[in-house]
Motif scaffolding. Structure first.
Motif, PDB file in Angstrom:
ATOM      1  N   THR A  97      44.571  40.659  33.703  1.00 54.26           N
ATOM      2  CA  THR A  97      44.198  39.407  34.350  1.00 54.26           C
ATOM      3  C   THR A  97      44.055  39.619  35.848  1.00 54.26           C
ATOM      4  OG1 THR A  97      46.520  38.813  34.527  1.00 54.26           O
ATOM      5  CG2 THR A  97      45.322  37.951  32.632  1.00 54.26           C
ATOM      6  N   SER A  98      43.217  38.827  36.460  1.00 56.79           N
ATOM      7  CA  SER A  98      42.948  38.810  37.904  1.00 56.79           C
ATOM      8  C   SER A  98      42.835  40.210  38.517  1.00 56.79           C
ATOM      9  CB  SER A  98      44.001  37.994  38.654  1.00 56.79           C
ATOM     10  OG  SER A  98      45.265  38.603  38.564  1.00 56.79           O
ATOM     11  N   ILE A  99      41.970  40.992  37.959  1.00 60.22           N
ATOM     12  CA  ILE A  99      41.700  42.338  38.467  1.00 60.22           C
ATOM     13  C   ILE A  99      40.388  42.299  39.235  1.00 60.22           C
ATOM     14  CG2 ILE A  99      41.165  44.716  37.783  1.00 60.22           C
ATOM     15  CD1 ILE A  99      44.024  44.042  37.264  1.00 60.22           C
ATOM     16  N   GLN A 100      40.366  42.996  40.375  1.00 62.87           N
ATOM     17  CA  GLN A 100      39.156  43.041  41.178  1.00 62.87           C
ATOM     18  C   GLN A 100      38.734  44.486  41.402  1.00 62.87           C
ATOM     19  OE1 GLN A 100      39.993  40.939  44.784  1.00 62.87           O
ATOM     20  NE2 GLN A 100      40.146  38.960  43.762  1.00 62.87           N
ATOM     21  N   VAL A 101      37.433  44.678  41.658  1.00 60.98           N
ATOM     22  CA  VAL A 101      36.898  46.007  41.929  1.00 60.98           C
ATOM     23  C   VAL A 101      37.644  46.615  43.112  1.00 60.98           C
ATOM     24  CG1 VAL A 101      34.854  47.283  42.674  1.00 60.98           C
ATOM     25  CG2 VAL A 101      34.633  45.462  40.982  1.00 60.98           C
ATOM     26  N   GLY A 102      38.045  47.880  42.958  1.00 64.17           N
ATOM     27  CA  GLY A 102      38.759  48.588  44.004  1.00 64.17           C
ATOM     28  C   GLY A 102      40.269  48.570  43.848  1.00 64.17           C
ATOM     29  N   ASP A 103      40.797  47.702  42.974  1.00 62.03           N
ATOM     30  CA  ASP A 103      42.246  47.645  42.754  1.00 62.03           C
ATOM     31  C   ASP A 103      42.741  48.937  42.121  1.00 62.03           C
ATOM     32  OD1 ASP A 103      42.672  44.124  41.767  1.00 62.03           O
ATOM     33  OD2 ASP A 103      42.309  45.056  43.711  1.00 62.03           O
ATOM     34  N   ARG A 104      43.939  49.343  42.517  1.00 63.22           N
ATOM     35  CA  ARG A 104      44.629  50.467  41.866  1.00 63.22           C
ATOM     36  C   ARG A 104      45.637  49.842  40.912  1.00 63.22           C
ATOM     37  NH1 ARG A 104      44.574  55.491  43.065  1.00 63.22           N
ATOM     38  NH2 ARG A 104      43.353  56.296  44.787  1.00 63.22           N
ATOM     39  N   ILE A 105      45.565  50.247  39.633  1.00 64.06           N
ATOM     40  CA  ILE A 105      46.467  49.683  38.645  1.00 64.06           C
ATOM     41  C   ILE A 105      47.124  50.794  37.839  1.00 64.06           C
ATOM     42  CG2 ILE A 105      45.158  47.526  38.446  1.00 64.06           C
ATOM     43  CD1 ILE A 105      44.043  48.604  35.784  1.00 64.06           C
ATOM     44  N   THR A 106      48.217  50.461  37.171  1.00 71.89           N
ATOM     45  CA  THR A 106      48.859  51.356  36.216  1.00 71.89           C
ATOM     46  C   THR A 106      48.780  50.681  34.859  1.00 71.89           C
ATOM     47  OG1 THR A 106      50.368  52.221  37.886  1.00 71.89           O
ATOM     48  CG2 THR A 106      50.991  52.543  35.587  1.00 71.89           C
ATOM     49  N   LEU A 107      48.176  51.357  33.897  1.00 72.78           N
ATOM     50  CA  LEU A 107      48.058  50.787  32.560  1.00 72.78           C
ATOM     51  C   LEU A 107      49.443  50.770  31.922  1.00 72.78           C
ATOM     52  CD1 LEU A 107      44.769  52.572  31.480  1.00 72.78           C
ATOM     53  CD2 LEU A 107      45.046  50.271  32.371  1.00 72.78           C
ATOM     54  N   GLU A 108      49.829  49.599  31.402  1.00 70.91           N
ATOM     55  CA  GLU A 108      51.187  49.443  30.908  1.00 70.91           C
ATOM     56  C   GLU A 108      51.315  49.639  29.410  1.00 70.91           C
ATOM     57  OE1 GLU A 108      52.467  45.656  32.321  1.00 70.91           O
ATOM     58  OE2 GLU A 108      52.299  46.246  34.425  1.00 70.91           O
ATOM     59  N   LYS A 163      36.537  50.052  38.787  1.00 72.80           N
ATOM     60  CA  LYS A 163      35.195  50.257  39.349  1.00 72.80           C
ATOM     61  C   LYS A 163      34.247  49.111  39.026  1.00 72.80           C
ATOM     62  CE  LYS A 163      35.521  54.085  41.532  1.00 72.80           C
ATOM     63  NZ  LYS A 163      35.381  54.116  42.963  1.00 72.80           N
ATOM     64  N   GLU A 164      34.497  48.401  37.912  1.00 73.69           N
ATOM     65  CA  GLU A 164      33.591  47.317  37.525  1.00 73.69           C
ATOM     66  C   GLU A 164      34.352  46.303  36.697  1.00 73.69           C
ATOM     67  OE1 GLU A 164      29.824  48.569  35.754  1.00 73.69           O
ATOM     68  OE2 GLU A 164      29.889  46.825  34.454  1.00 73.69           O
ATOM     69  N   VAL A 165      34.065  45.017  36.929  1.00 71.42           N
ATOM     70  CA  VAL A 165      34.622  43.938  36.132  1.00 71.42           C
ATOM     71  C   VAL A 165      33.448  43.061  35.697  1.00 71.42           C
ATOM     72  CG1 VAL A 165      36.165  41.938  36.136  1.00 71.42           C
ATOM     73  CG2 VAL A 165      36.748  43.951  37.501  1.00 71.42           C
ATOM     74  N   SER A 166      33.326  42.840  34.384  1.00 73.39           N
ATOM     75  CA  SER A 166      32.252  41.970  33.905  1.00 73.39           C
ATOM     76  C   SER A 166      32.834  40.969  32.918  1.00 73.39           C
ATOM     77  CB  SER A 166      31.147  42.791  33.234  1.00 73.39           C
ATOM     78  OG  SER A 166      31.521  43.141  31.924  1.00 73.39           O
ATOM     79  N   ASN A 167      31.965  40.173  32.315  1.00 69.48           N
ATOM     80  CA  ASN A 167      32.422  39.181  31.339  1.00 69.48           C
ATOM     81  C   ASN A 167      32.888  39.809  30.040  1.00 69.48           C
ATOM     82  OD1 ASN A 167      31.839  37.105  33.090  1.00 69.48           O
ATOM     83  ND2 ASN A 167      29.765  36.818  32.308  1.00 69.48           N
ATOM     84  N   THR A 168      32.520  41.063  29.796  1.00 70.29           N
ATOM     85  CA  THR A 168      32.838  41.693  28.512  1.00 70.29           C
ATOM     86  C   THR A 168      33.712  42.932  28.607  1.00 70.29           C
ATOM     87  OG1 THR A 168      30.818  43.006  28.604  1.00 70.29           O
ATOM     88  CG2 THR A 168      30.698  40.898  27.434  1.00 70.29           C
ATOM     89  N   HIS A 169      33.812  43.536  29.808  1.00 69.66           N
ATOM     90  CA  HIS A 169      34.542  44.796  29.900  1.00 69.66           C
ATOM     91  C   HIS A 169      34.995  45.105  31.327  1.00 69.66           C
ATOM     92  CE1 HIS A 169      30.392  45.976  30.926  1.00 69.66           C
ATOM     93  NE2 HIS A 169      30.981  46.858  31.707  1.00 69.66           N
ATOM     94  N   TYR A 170      35.892  46.097  31.398  1.00 69.44           N
ATOM     95  CA  TYR A 170      36.312  46.689  32.661  1.00 69.44           C
ATOM     96  C   TYR A 170      35.919  48.154  32.632  1.00 69.44           C
ATOM     97  CZ  TYR A 170      39.518  42.705  33.167  1.00 69.44           C
ATOM     98  OH  TYR A 170      40.053  41.451  33.271  1.00 69.44           O
ATOM     99  N   ILE A 171      35.536  48.702  33.777  1.00 67.19           N
ATOM    100  CA  ILE A 171      35.326  50.138  33.921  1.00 67.19           C
ATOM    101  C   ILE A 171      36.436  50.637  34.850  1.00 67.19           C
ATOM    102  CG2 ILE A 171      33.814  51.991  34.723  1.00 67.19           C
ATOM    103  CD1 ILE A 171      32.453  50.640  32.473  1.00 67.19           C
ATOM    104  N   LEU A 172      37.224  51.598  34.335  1.00 66.74           N
ATOM    105  CA  LEU A 172      38.337  52.151  35.098  1.00 66.74           C
ATOM    106  C   LEU A 172      38.145  53.649  35.266  1.00 66.74           C
ATOM    107  CD1 LEU A 172      41.270  50.432  33.148  1.00 66.74           C
ATOM    108  CD2 LEU A 172      40.126  49.594  35.198  1.00 66.74           C
TER     109      LEU A 172
END
Length: 154
Positions: free
Chosen positions: A108-119, A131-140
């Motif tokens: 939730t509430s992820i934006q392009v450029g964020d650094r995250i740790t997959l839990e 790298k990308e957030v769309s209505n159907t997917h995320y590119i990490l």
């Protein structure tokens, strides 16, 4: 002994890995199961996780032995030397592929450029850059594995 990455002809990954094992060279071709849609049916098929790549574990002096196998094109190079993959990275790939599907991952509430740790999921505890957030997917981008991950969500 090191793990090296060999580049294969397109769609030859699984054949090359099998033939390498037959001649006594330890090889690993990670595969994932996908559902393919044809005009008249759907079918589950195993496809390589990395197109045209197979990992081989051998001594530096034995590197040329892989070229006995039809379908092997060349080694993958990094900074002018054959790319070496650490055992720990191969184990991460194996562990990730033996984990449940990524369908249970929610972000939730992820934006392009964020650094995250997959839990949770197959790539749990891996750091990624969005790298990308769309209505159907995320590119990490998973820098530690050197790959791009596309997560589809419903």
């Amino acid at each position: 002994m090191n793990w090296y990455v060999i580049y294969t002809k397109p769609k030859w990954e699984k054949k090359v890995a099998e033939r390498l094992l037959e001649i006594g060279i330890e090889s690993y071709c990670p595969v994932i199961t996908q559902i393919k849609q044809w005009s008249d049916r759907k079918k589950k098929v195993e496809v390589p996780l990395f197109n045209s790549y197979v990992f081989v574990k051998l001594l530096e002096s034995e590197r040329n032995s892989v070229f006995q196998i039809s379908g092997v094109v060349r080694y993958l190079f990094w900074l002018g030397k054959p790319a070496i993959v650490r055992d720990e990275e191969i184990n991460i790939i194996k562990k990730s592929l033996s984990s449940p599907n990524l369908s249970d991952v929610s972000v939730t509430s992820i934006q392009v450029g964020d650094r995250i740790t997959l839990e949770t999921g197959a790539f749990s505890n891996q750091d990624a850059i969005v790298k990308e957030v769309s209505n159907t997917h995320y590119i990490l981008v998973l820098e530690s594995l050197g790959c791009v991950l596309k997560i589809k969500y419903k």
